[in-house]
Enzyme design. Structure first.
Site, PDB file in Angstrom:
ATOM      1  N   GLY A  13       0.806  -1.212   0.000  1.00 12.57           N
ATOM      2  CA  GLY A  13       0.000   0.000   0.000  1.00 12.57           C
ATOM      3  C   GLY A  13       0.842   1.266   0.000  1.00 12.57           C
ATOM      4  N   ARG A  37      -0.693 -10.493   0.201  1.00 14.52           N
ATOM      5  CA  ARG A  37      -1.558 -11.313  -0.653  1.00 14.52           C
ATOM      6  C   ARG A  37      -0.962 -11.495  -2.039  1.00 14.52           C
ATOM      7  NH1 ARG A  37      -7.214  -8.278   0.182  1.00 14.52           N
ATOM      8  NH2 ARG A  37      -5.772  -6.507   0.107  1.00 14.52           N
ATOM      9  N   GLY A  74      -5.460  -1.451   4.911  1.00 16.35           N
ATOM     10  CA  GLY A  74      -6.604  -0.562   4.719  1.00 16.35           C
ATOM     11  C   GLY A  74      -7.057  -0.611   3.279  1.00 16.35           C
ATOM     12  N   TYR A 125     -16.772   5.070   8.219  1.00 12.80           N
ATOM     13  CA  TYR A 125     -15.313   4.961   8.201  1.00 12.80           C
ATOM     14  C   TYR A 125     -14.669   5.346   9.535  1.00 12.80           C
ATOM     15  CZ  TYR A 125     -10.528   5.139   6.531  1.00 12.80           C
ATOM     16  OH  TYR A 125      -9.184   4.918   6.376  1.00 12.80           O
ATOM     17  N   LYS A 129     -12.670   2.723  12.182  1.00  9.28           N
ATOM     18  CA  LYS A 129     -11.322   2.912  12.694  1.00  9.28           C
ATOM     19  C   LYS A 129     -11.308   3.060  14.212  1.00  9.28           C
ATOM     20  CE  LYS A 129      -8.977   2.804   8.838  1.00  9.28           C
ATOM     21  NZ  LYS A 129      -8.014   1.716   8.568  1.00  9.28           N
ATOM     22  N   LEU A 152      -4.124  11.323   2.924  1.00 15.01           N
ATOM     23  CA  LEU A 152      -2.816  10.853   2.482  1.00 15.01           C
ATOM     24  C   LEU A 152      -2.526  11.247   1.041  1.00 15.01           C
ATOM     25  CD1 LEU A 152      -2.969   7.288   4.042  1.00 15.01           C
ATOM     26  CD2 LEU A 152      -1.467   9.144   4.769  1.00 15.01           C
TER      27      LEU A 152
END
Length: 220
Positions: A13, A37, A74, A125, A129, A152
């Site tokens: 990520g 993954r 995430g 959301y 979190k 971000l």
């Protein structure tokens, strides 16, 4: 080298790929376990890459023997398709990782959360979190560090309109995000990764929550 082992989840990520570079290129760890993954596409003598089924982490318990654990998992509702799938990736997987790592003797757990994390929020959301943070706080690590970055910035594989728009605004109107509004200033994924890496090298004990403006100071 200090002989420590790091474990990272979410190494493909925005934050995770930057953090992986810090972990591999620094001198604090002689082994970096990346549970992923799909392959990260990096060849490094310290990297122990393990492709896993995150729905069956308990069957790979031996992988979680590490000193410091970094969780950057995430997703978005667009990628996950449903809230249930998003909850599994953003909440259930990190809790499983933390629980297994703690049982295997990990001392530090560093988690990427969100600026507005709140278990009582009316919005999905931040509530998600916030629930994650509640659960992580109950797991007995010597050190728990929760990072709450604002929006971000950085190069992602997928296009995110909101982030691109914000980047344009911040570049043209940086003076808006000073003083009380400083905490809303967008932050580079690499800066968050740098802050996580630096915090992991401290000897702080207990729980510390890092708001976005503090992440900016530490990571730059």
């Amino acid at each position: 080298m200090a002989g420590k082992t790091a474990l990272i989840a979410g190494a493909t990520g925005l934050i995770g790929k930057e953090l992986l570079q810090f972990l591999l290129n620094g001198n604090e760890y002689d082994k970096v376990i990346a549970i992923v993954r799909r392959p990260v596409g990096i060849d490094h003598p310290k990297l122990d890459e393990r492709i896993v089924d995150f729905n069956q982490l308990e069957q790979r318990k031996q992988l979680f023997t590490a000193d410091d654990v970094f969780c950057c998992l995430g997703t978005t509702i667009k990628k996950a398709k449903t809230k249930e799938a998003m909850w599994k990736i953003d909440v259930e997987y990190p809790i499983s990782i933390a629980t297994l790592a703690s049982s295997e003797g990990a001392k530090k757990f560093l988690l990427v959360s969100s600026m507005n994390a709140d278990p009582e929020s009316a919005f999905f959301y931040p509530r998600m979190k916030g629930k994650l943070e509640e659960e992580i706080k109950q797991i007995p690590f010597e050190t728990t560090a929760i990072f709450r970055p604002s929006l971000l910035l950085g190069e992602r594989e997928e296009f995110r309109f909101g982030e691109r728009t914000a980047a344009a605004i911040f570049s043209k109107l940086p003076f808006l995000f000073t003083g009380p509004l400083r905490k809303y200033k967008a932050i580079e994924g690499r800066t968050v990764a740098s802050a996580m890496y630096r915090v992991a090298q401290k000897n702080d004990k207990g729980l510390t929550v890092y708001p976005s403006e503090l992440i900016q100071e530490i990571g730059c």
